[in-house]
Enzyme design. Structure first.
Site: not given
Length: 664
Positions: A30-31, A34, A79, A113, A171, A311, A404, A427
Site C-alpha cells: 500500500d505504501a 500511496d 431481463s 447472479k 453488476e 432463482k 401492561c 401479572c
DNA sequence: CGGCCTCGAGTTCC
DNA sequence: CTCGAGGCCG
C-alpha cells in the site's frame, strides 16, 4: 519530461489497482501505491494540463450540480425469464435443443447472479466515457461520476487493441464485509443503517456527492457486452475471457458446461455454497454460449430464449407490517412482535417476527402499515431488517404502551435499560409464561406442551406449579380431545417429572437472573434450597459467576413470603430440593474440554451430542471463544464457524465427535 | 476502567 | 441466533 512521468505514474497506478481489485494479486504494498499516487497528485496540481480522464486521481470527480441525466443504452438491457426448479431447466434445455435442431451440440455458461445493480459502461477508444444504471432497460441514469470511484471499474481498458466503442455490462455490488462495516459506521454516527447490501449499493450509486460514493466499499463484476464496434466476439465464454484480458473483473466461479445434468448439479452445489461468499447471490444465470445459436433462438416478449435465471427461494422478501403486538414474558418484559402479511422467505412462510424493544423498532424506523424487508437470520429466525421504501401515509412512529396489556399496571423502564417491563409480580403473564417454561424447558414433561398449559390456564384448572402437580386424570378427561389413554399418560408424565434434579427445579422457579448455568452453580455450591434460602447476599456472591447484582436479586426472591410458600408446597408434593448425584460435575476423559455444537448433525440431535459430551466430563457451551477446545460442525452451520476460524479454534466433523464419544 | 467472556432471555417454524 | 448486560480479569 513531467508529462511522460505523469503517464508512467498513471499506467503504474492503474495496473496496481487492477492487480489489487480485479486479480486480487497485488504486486506492491500500500505504501508504494500511496507514494506514487501522491506524486501524481502533486504533478497534476502543478500542471493541470496533464490531467487525463483515465487518471486514477479522477476517480472522485466534481460533484453533480443537478439530478442525474437520463441516458439511452445503445442496445437494450433485457431481463431474463426466471426458473425455480431443476425440471424447468431441463425443459428449457430441451426446447433450446429442439429449436436449434440439426443435432448441434449446445454449450452453456453458468454464472452466479449477483444481487446488486446492473449497469452499463460505455468505453470509447478504450476510455470510460459514460456509465449508467439499467433503468427500464432502454433508458437509465447517468451515474458516471459515481461509477468512476469504484476501483474495480477500469477507467481505461487494458491492452493496445481497444475497440472504437463498446458497452460493457455488469453488476455493481457491495461485499458483505464492507456492508457490515458501513452499517456499523452509520449507526455510530447516529444514522439509520441500510437494510441490505443491494439497497446500500443502490443508495451509494445515487449519491449526489461522489466523495461519499468513494467511501462506500463498492465493487463490480462484468458479465457481458452490449453494442460494440471493433471487437471480434463470437461466444459468451470468449467474450468473458476478452473482458478479463482487457482489465474487467470476471467472477471466478463462472464456468462453461456441456450437459444439463452438470447444470443441475452445479445449481444444487451453488445453493449450498451461496452463504460462504462475501456477496449475496440470488440465483444462477444460464446462457447458451454460442452467439450464432443465441441469434437463431431469438427472444420472446423481449426476453431472450437463450438464457434463464435460475432463482432459488429468496432469503429476503418484502411484505406489509400489519400490526405491532406486545407479548409479556415470564419475567415481565414487554416484547413487541410484528404481525406480517404472510410471505415466503427461504422456502417457508413467515407471518410474524420479533422486534425486541421500542428502541430497536424506532432505530430501524418501521411503523405499522409500512412495507418492510424480512429475512431469515442464520437460516431460521425471521427478522425485520428495515422499511422497504418510504413510510405509508398516516403511519405513526411506534410507542410502547404505558400500561401492561395483560394486567393494566403501569409499565416501567429503568434508566439505561432497553426493555420495558410490567412490574406486577402477580401479572398473569408471569404465571402462565413460567408454567410454559417449566413444562417445556425446566422439567421438559412429555405430552404436556404450551397449548395444553394455555388451555388449563384459561379454564382456571392450573394457575400455578402446585396446581399442575395436583392435576387429576378426571380433570383432563373433561377437556375436548382427551381420552382415557392420553389423560393417563399426561398425568403420569407430570408425576414422573417430580424426580428432576435439584438444579432443574432451581432453574424452573423463575428466579431473576438464574438460568441453566447459574442454577447448576447454585445447586452445587449450596447443596440444598434451605442453605441457599438462608444465605446472605454476601454468601451468595461466593458462588461462581455471581456478583452483587445477581446475589441481591436471588436473596430478594427467597425473602418473599409467596416464594417461600411455593417452595414449601412443591417440596411437600415430592419435588427435589437437595442436590443429588446428577447435580455433581462429571469427571471423565474430557474434563476441562469445552465444545460448541453448531448446525444439524445426521445421527444425533444437538441435545444428544451435548449429553454424550457432558457424560464424559466436557463442557458444552453456546458461544465460541478462545477457550473453546473445538467446534463440532453439522450441516448448514451458522456464523459460529467463522468465529471459530477467527479465534483459531479447530473445526470438528460429526465423525470426529463420534470418535470422541466412542460411538459408531 | 476497559475489554473479553459468559449467561440470560426471548424467539420461529414444523 | 442475537442482543444486552453482569461478571471477571488484567
Amino acid at each position: 519530461m513531467t508529462s511522460s512521468r505523469a503517464a508512467e505514474l498513471r499506467n503504474l497506478l492503474n495496473r496496481w489497482l487492477h492487480e489489487y481489485h480485479v486479480l486480487d494479486e497485488p504486486s506492491v504494498d500500500d505504501a508504494t501505491y500511496d507514494h506514487a499516487y501522491d506524486e501524481l497528485v502533486e504533478l497534476e496540481r502543478e500542471h493541470p494540463e496533464l490531467v487525463t480522464p483515465d487518471s486514477p486521481t479522477q476517480r472522485v470527480g466534481a460533484p453533480a450540480s443537478a439530478r442525474f441525466q437520463k441516458v439511452s443504452h445503445l442496445t437494450a438491457m433485457g431481463s431474463l425469464e426466471k426458473v425455480t426448479t431443476e425440471e424447468a431447466i431441463e425443459k428449457w434445455a430441451d426446447d433450446v435443443r429442439k429449436r436449434l435442431g440439426d443435432g448441434a451440440s449446445v454449450a452453456y455458461v453458468l454464472e452466479p447472479k449477483i444481487d446488486g445493480l446492473a449497469i452499463n459502461l460505455t468505453y470509447e477508444e478504450g476510455v470510460l466515457a459514460r456509465g449508467a444504471t439499467r433503468g427500464d432497460g432502454e433508458v437509465g441514469e447517468d451515474v458516471t461520476i459515481n461509477l468512476r470511484t469504484i476501483p474495480a471499474i477500469p477507467l481505461r481498458m487494458l491492452g493496445s487493441d481497444a475497440p472504437r466503442l463498446i458497452e460493457v455490462r455488469g453488476e455493481v455490488y457491495m461485499p458483505l464485509a464492507g456492508f457490515r462495516l458501513l452499517n456499523e459506521r452509520l449507526v455510530g454516527e447516529g444514522k439509520k443503517p441500510t437494510p441490505n447490501p443491494r439497497n446500500a449499493a443502490a443508495g451509494s450509486l445515487r449519491q449526489k456527492n461522489p466523495s461519499i460514493t468513494a467511501q462506500r466499499p463498492l465493487s463490480f463484476w462484468a458479465y457481458g457486452v452490449g453494442a460494440h464496434e471493433g471487437a471480434e466476439l463470437t461466444s459468451h465464454w470468449q467474450t468473458l475471457q476478452w473482458l478479463r484480458e482487457h482489465g474487467f473483473p470476471i467472477n471466478p466461479f463462472v464456468e462453461r458446461l456441456e450437459t444439463v445434468e452438470e447444470i443441475a448439479e452445479r445449481c444444487r452445489a451453488w445453493e449450498r455454497r451461496r452463504t460462504e461468499l462475501d456477496y449475496e447471490i440470488d440465483g444462477i444465470v444460464i446462457k447458451v454460449d454460442d452467439y450464432a445459436q443465441q441469434e437463431r433462438l431469438g427472444a420472446l416478449h423481449q426476453r431472450p430464449r437463450w438464457a434463464r435465471a435460475f432463482k432459488w427461494a429468496p432469503m429476503t422478501a418484502t411484505t406489509r407490517l400489519e400490526k405491532i403486538l406486545i407479548r409479556v414474558g415470564r419475567t415481565g418484559a414487554l416484547n413487541p412482535w410484528a404481525l406480517l402479511e404472510p410471505v415466503e422467505v427461504g422456502g417457508v412462510t413467515i407471518s410474524r417476527a420479533t422486534l425486541h424493544n421500542e428502541e430497536d423498532i424506532n432505530r430501524k424506523d418501521i411503523r405499522e402499515g409500512d412495507d418492510v424487508i424480512v429475512q431469515r437470520a442464520g437460516d431460521v429466525i425471521p427478522q425485520i431488517v428495515g422499511p422497504a421504501g418510504r413510510h405509508k401515509r398516516g403511519t405513526k412512529p411506534f410507542k410502547m404502551p404505558s400500561h401492561c396489556p395483560l394486567c393494566g399496571v403501569e409499565v416501567v423502564k429503568p434508566e439505561g435499560e432497553a426493555m420495558h417491563r410490567c412490574p406486577n409480580r402477580a401479572c398473569p403473564s408471569r404465571g402462565l409464561e413460567s408454567l410454559i417454561n417449566w413444562v417445556q424447558a425446566a422439567a421438559d414433561i412429555d405430552g404436556v406442551g404450551e397449548q395444553l398449559v394455555r388451555r388449563l390456564w384459561e379454564l382456571g384448572l392450573v394457575r400455578s406449579l402446585p396446581e399442575l402437580y395436583r392435576l387429576t386424570k378426571e380433570q383432563l378427561l373433561e377437556l375436548d380431545g382427551f381420552g382415557e389413554t392420553s389423560a393417563t399418560n399426561a398425568v403420569n408424565s407430570i408425576a414422573v417429572s417430580k424426580a428432576i434434579p435439584f438444579r432443574r427445579v432451581l432453574f424452573g422457579l423463575n428466579i431473576p437472573d438464574v438460568g441453566w448455568v447459574t442454577a447448576q452453580n447454585l445447586a452445587r455450591h449450596f447443596g440444598s434450597v434451605d442453605r441457599l434460602a438462608a444465605a446472605t447476599q454476601e454468601e451468595i456472591m461466593e458462588c461462581e459467576g455471581i456478583g452483587p447484582e445477581r446475589a441481591e436479586a436471588i436473596a430478594e426472591w427467597f425473602a418473599d413470603d409467596d416464594n417461600e410458600r411455593l417452595v414449601a408446597e412443591l417440596r411437600s408434593l415430592g419435588l427435589r430440593f437437595e442436590a443429588g448425584e446428577e447435580d455433581r460435575p462429571v469427571e471423565g476423559p474430557l474434563t476441562g474440554k469445552q465444545y460448541v455444537v453448531t448446525g444439524t448433525l445426521v445421527s444425533f440431535s444437538r441435545e444428544q451430542a451435548r449429553e454424550a459430551l457432558e457424560a464424559l466430563g466436557a463442557k458444552v457451551s453456546d458461544n465460541v471463544s478462545k477457550k473453546t477446545t473445538g467446534v463440532i460442525v453439522g450441516e448448514s452451520p451458522g456464523s459460529k464457524v467463522a468465529k471459530a476460524e477467527k479465534a483459531g479454534v479447530p473445526l470438528l466433523t460429526e465423525d470426529d465427535l463420534k470418535a470422541l464419544v466412542g460411538e459408531l
